[in-house]
Design an enzyme around this catalytic site. Structure first.
Site, PDB file in Angstrom:
ATOM      1  N   ASP A  70      -2.672  -1.392  -2.021  1.00  8.32           N
ATOM      2  CA  ASP A  70      -1.262  -1.120  -1.746  1.00  8.32           C
ATOM      3  C   ASP A  70      -0.386  -2.098  -2.511  1.00  8.32           C
ATOM      4  O   ASP A  70      -0.675  -3.303  -2.569  1.00  8.32           O
ATOM      5  CB  ASP A  70      -0.975  -1.225  -0.250  1.00  8.32           C
ATOM      6  CG  ASP A  70      -1.465  -0.010   0.529  1.00  8.32           C
ATOM      7  OD1 ASP A  70      -2.033   0.904  -0.106  1.00  8.32           O
ATOM      8  OD2 ASP A  70      -1.278   0.023   1.753  1.00  8.32           O
ATOM      9  N   ARG A 116      -2.827   9.844  -1.207  1.00  2.88           N
ATOM     10  CA  ARG A 116      -2.143   8.661  -1.735  1.00  2.88           C
ATOM     11  C   ARG A 116      -2.765   8.138  -3.033  1.00  2.88           C
ATOM     12  O   ARG A 116      -3.253   7.028  -3.087  1.00  2.88           O
ATOM     13  CB  ARG A 116      -2.111   7.539  -0.701  1.00  2.88           C
ATOM     14  CG  ARG A 116      -1.465   7.895   0.613  1.00  2.88           C
ATOM     15  CD  ARG A 116      -1.485   6.722   1.561  1.00  2.88           C
ATOM     16  NE  ARG A 116      -0.894   7.057   2.866  1.00  2.88           N
ATOM     17  CZ  ARG A 116      -0.841   6.236   3.906  1.00  2.88           C
ATOM     18  NH1 ARG A 116      -1.345   5.018   3.791  1.00  2.88           N
ATOM     19  NH2 ARG A 116      -0.298   6.620   5.026  1.00  2.88           N
TER      20      ARG A 116
END
Length: 437
Positions: A259, A312
């Protein structure tokens, strides 16, 4: 080769390791010897994505001999990260080092017991109107704090971390690249951390409840100039498919793989393998962080293989994100509930020249997922070897989420752009840990 011996204490809430931690220093110059290649001395090349912006990303390549470490345990690794402050350093990880070598049991405190936890918060007993509280939730929080302090490792500025050879990396650790600058991660196999103590939130998912987990494998948080290259990220020994279900919901023990959030900027993610995971990569993790993220979150992804990743890859908010020459492989059991590119608030996604492999009968339109009105560029992408207008197909198949084309910018920091039809073979040959020679 010299050996520096560290005398001191490495303390965690779980165990105290007292004694001498040996960190083997590899003495290398700025130029590798003939016939060898010193990955620690290599820097991100010019024009290679957003990470090459400005002064570029050099990590610890300028480290002197006193700041080059070879580590074989998690304790040695964390000690090496702390040593020398922000002076340039190279940490060579030799073999697979385990951040949870004693198992989840080592973190348990306060009388936490999963079976008792399940009894206490069974919706038939607790309901779905209030969050979990009481002795077992308190014990879960305390046990989770023990794990948190042990498996998180803070990476300082001006650091290069490289795996030695073909089979080196980190099991169950979380690399926190937080509030720093100029970091390189290369040639590492990283097994995603397994949250030993997921939280049951009865009120989640429209008051049907859900399990929530912590710990990303790599977090880039408020950091600029990062190069993540030739690594393999995977759930490894603990695939989601083998997680049990409680209260009708999967006992989720994984969070993200990589992330990039909270004002991070100028990041290149290249030649990695992301394998067999659910939530892969957020670029921007909240709609409420415009003050931090606007004008930042500039990230390039190229020549990565995403194999068995459910969602994602990436999901974007705010950033100018360049995604090219990647290969996405969706598995048969994921085809009904997948997406690749997530279009979020104020995102400026530029996704071109990628290859996507889908099982027969899969909705191509699901490759794109819309959360907010944010135009994107998605050109010259191939699905199962055929040129496909991803936006047009998405809009035709999912008209309730109509997307607009035109990201409003064009990347200039790109290396050679390969033909999308050749990308699967190129990436299969070159991406992931152990592929650098």
């Amino acid at each position: 080769m010299n050996t520096r011996v560290w005398h001191g204490h490495v303390t965690t809430k779980v165990a105290v390791l007292i004694g001498c931690t040996a960190l083997v220093l590899g003495v290398t110059g700025t130029t590798a010897q003939a016939g060898s290649r010193d990955l620690g001395r290599e820097v991100l090349g010019a024009n290679d994505g957003w990470g090459s912006e400005g002064a570029g990303t050099t990590g610890g390549s300028a480290a002197d001999a006193e700041h080059v470490y070879t580590v074989t345990t998690w304790a040695e690794f964390k000690a090496a990260l702390k040593a020398g402050g922000t002076a340039p350093k190279i940490i060579k990880v030799k073999g697979m080092i385990d951040a949870v070598s004693e198992g989840c049991e080592a973190f348990v405190t306060g009388g936490y017991d999963l079976q008792q936890y399940l009894k206490d918060y069974d919706p038939a007993v607790w309901g779905n109107d209030q969050v979990a509280s009481g002795p077992q939730e308190d014990a879960r929080v305390a046990s989770a704090a023990n794990q948190d302090s042990e498996i998180k490792a803070a990476v300082p500025s001006n650091t290069t971390i490289v795996g030695v050879g073909r089979n080196s990396g980190i099991l169950g650790g979380s690399l926190q690249i937080k509030g720093v600058s100029n970091v390189i991660l290369r040639n590492l196999t990283i097994e995603a951390p397994l949250d030993c103590f997921p939280k049951w939130d009865p009120t989640d998912d429209n008051k049907t409840g859900n399990w929530n987990s912590e710990y990303d494998a790599v977090v880039v948080y408020g950091t600029d100039h990062v190069w993540i290259d030739h690594n393999t990220f995977t759930d490894g020994r603990y695939p989601d498919s083998e997680r049990p279900s409680y209260f009708g919901k999967v006992f989720q023990q994984h969070d993200g793989l990589t992330d990039i959030v909270r004002g991070s900027n100028h990041v290149t993610v290249s030649w990695n393998r992301f394998q067999d995971h659910d939530k892969n990569m957020l670029i921007g993790n909240s709609d409420s962080t415009a003050a931090l993220d606007t004008g930042k979150l500039k990230v390039t992804l190229h020549h990565n293989r995403f194999d068995g990743i459910l969602q994602r890859s990436p999901r974007v908010r705010f950033g100018q994100v360049d995604v090219y020459n990647n290969h996405y492989v969706v598995t048969e059991d994921q085809k009904d509930d997948y997406y690749i590119f997530g279009v979020g608030l104020s995102s400026q996604l530029y996704a071109t020249d990628n290859a996507i492999s889908l099982p027969a009968g899969t909705s191509v339109g699901k490759a794109l997922k819309k959360w907010n009105e944010a135009p994107l560029t998605a050109e010259n992408n191939y699905v199962n070897g055929k040129l496909t207008d991803l936006i047009a197909v998405h809009n035709a198949e999912i008209p309730a989420e109509t997307l607009q084309s035109g990201a409003g910018w064009k990347p200039t920091l790109r290396t050679k752009v390969d033909r999308p039809r050749k990308v699967p073979a190129i990436v299969a040959h070159g991406a992931g840990a152990g592929r650098l020679r």
